[in-house]
Design an enzyme around this catalytic site. Sequence first.
Site, PDB file in Angstrom:
ATOM      1  N   LYS A   1       0.828  -1.214   0.000  1.00 37.04           N
ATOM      2  CA  LYS A   1       0.000   0.000   0.000  1.00 37.04           C
ATOM      3  C   LYS A   1       0.858   1.259   0.000  1.00 37.04           C
ATOM      4  O   LYS A   1       0.487   2.267  -0.596  1.00 37.04           O
ATOM      5  CB  LYS A   1      -0.958   0.001   1.193  1.00 37.04           C
ATOM      6  CG  LYS A   1      -2.077  -1.012   1.044  1.00 37.04           C
ATOM      7  CD  LYS A   1      -3.206  -0.758   2.026  1.00 37.04           C
ATOM      8  CE  LYS A   1      -4.295  -1.811   1.863  1.00 37.04           C
ATOM      9  NZ  LYS A   1      -5.312  -1.715   2.914  1.00 37.04           N
TER      10      LYS A   1
ATOM     11  N   LYS B   1      -6.292 -12.408  -8.309  1.00 40.24           N
ATOM     12  CA  LYS B   1      -7.524 -12.552  -7.543  1.00 40.24           C
ATOM     13  C   LYS B   1      -8.595 -11.584  -8.067  1.00 40.24           C
ATOM     14  O   LYS B   1      -8.255 -10.476  -8.469  1.00 40.24           O
ATOM     15  CB  LYS B   1      -7.210 -12.202  -6.081  1.00 40.24           C
ATOM     16  CG  LYS B   1      -7.994 -13.011  -5.069  1.00 40.24           C
ATOM     17  CD  LYS B   1      -7.446 -12.772  -3.683  1.00 40.24           C
ATOM     18  CE  LYS B   1      -8.394 -11.934  -2.866  1.00 40.24           C
ATOM     19  NZ  LYS B   1      -8.070 -11.839  -1.449  1.00 40.24           N
TER      20      LYS B   1
ATOM     21  N   LYS C   1     -11.950  -5.915  -5.842  1.00 43.33           N
ATOM     22  CA  LYS C   1     -12.842  -4.756  -5.819  1.00 43.33           C
ATOM     23  C   LYS C   1     -12.236  -3.597  -6.592  1.00 43.33           C
ATOM     24  O   LYS C   1     -12.928  -2.722  -7.049  1.00 43.33           O
ATOM     25  CB  LYS C   1     -13.041  -4.269  -4.375  1.00 43.33           C
ATOM     26  CG  LYS C   1     -13.661  -5.270  -3.457  1.00 43.33           C
ATOM     27  CD  LYS C   1     -14.018  -4.620  -2.126  1.00 43.33           C
ATOM     28  CE  LYS C   1     -13.014  -4.941  -1.055  1.00 43.33           C
ATOM     29  NZ  LYS C   1     -13.472  -4.610   0.301  1.00 43.33           N
TER      30      LYS C   1
END
Length: 334
Positions: free
Chosen positions: A115, A197, A200
């Site tokens: 992040k 994966k 979102k």
Amino acid sequence: MLDGKKVLFSGMQATGNLTLGNYLGALKNWVNIADDYETFYSVVDMHSITIRQDPAELRKRARTLLTLYIAAGLDPERNCIYYQSHVSGHAELAWILNCFTYMGELNRMTQFKDKAAKHADNINAGLFTYPVLMAADILLYQADVVPVGIDQMQHLEITRDIAQRFNAIYGDVFTVPEIYLGKVGAKVMSLQDPSKKMSKSDENPNGSIYLMDDPDTVIRKFKRAVTDSEACVRYCDEQPGIRNLIDIYCASTGKTPAETEKEFEGKGYGDFKMAVGEAVVGVLKPLQDRFADLQKNKDYLDGIIKKNAEKAQYVSNKTLRKVQKKIGFPERVR
Ligand code: TRP
């Protein structure tokens, strides 16, 4: 233990639109195991602000997520579904646990590194201590089990380390939680790149099925899903695209990969993709209908939100008071 049952805690962030991957990989699993535990399912809005958020959007998404928990089948009378920010103990315990967590430990967290690289202009202290807030979430409720995806494993391990460290100094204050990884087969990959994966935050909306996608959109995305070159429905490593579709089909219908291979023997990818799309519509439609009903019923939802926050506050306060006493904060005069 709470009321003779083991305690389960889990949380999800209200960032981005939930995908079929979140549902089949996590939410559905939560619903299946809920009856066996005393459960706390939190919308972890305090974690969300480690990345800059639009206030109106965050509020809306948090409510949507909380409503989805219920629409997915979690009975809010029996599962404590609440907003993290409504329960003051999370921040209070996080502060205390910060003082029992080492910089070096937090520096090793791969999610922090990822992040920080992605949001290089906003590497705030909250992003760094994110795992400590997560530890506080879990330890406040004396959770025995924490169902999470494999990507949260490192955060669970640091939670256990912090709990054990604290217990070693002050006696048995915290339950040391176990990681509960869902059954295999529930891991859903992107429809456009089966090595990634389903996420979102995928830039390509065709890679993800969102829980609120209407039936036409769902079918269209499955029609466009990448497949492989063997031209048959076989479950194997050489066909990652088809394998992902088989996993989705199985998770949606309860069938096994072997049964699926048999069902589509001699059929092409086209027929199969259509069937997967329809199976997923069959899963999403009832959820969307319940969601729409709940959304209309504002007073009911508000009541649930209030009642469950009070319950969470009550349970978490017991742990917090014990911790405060152990570390030497002055006792409150009653
Ligand atoms: N960090 C988790 C995630 O992004 C969300 C989370 C916050 C959580 N607190 C938690 C999950 C406590 C389990 C338990 O997926």
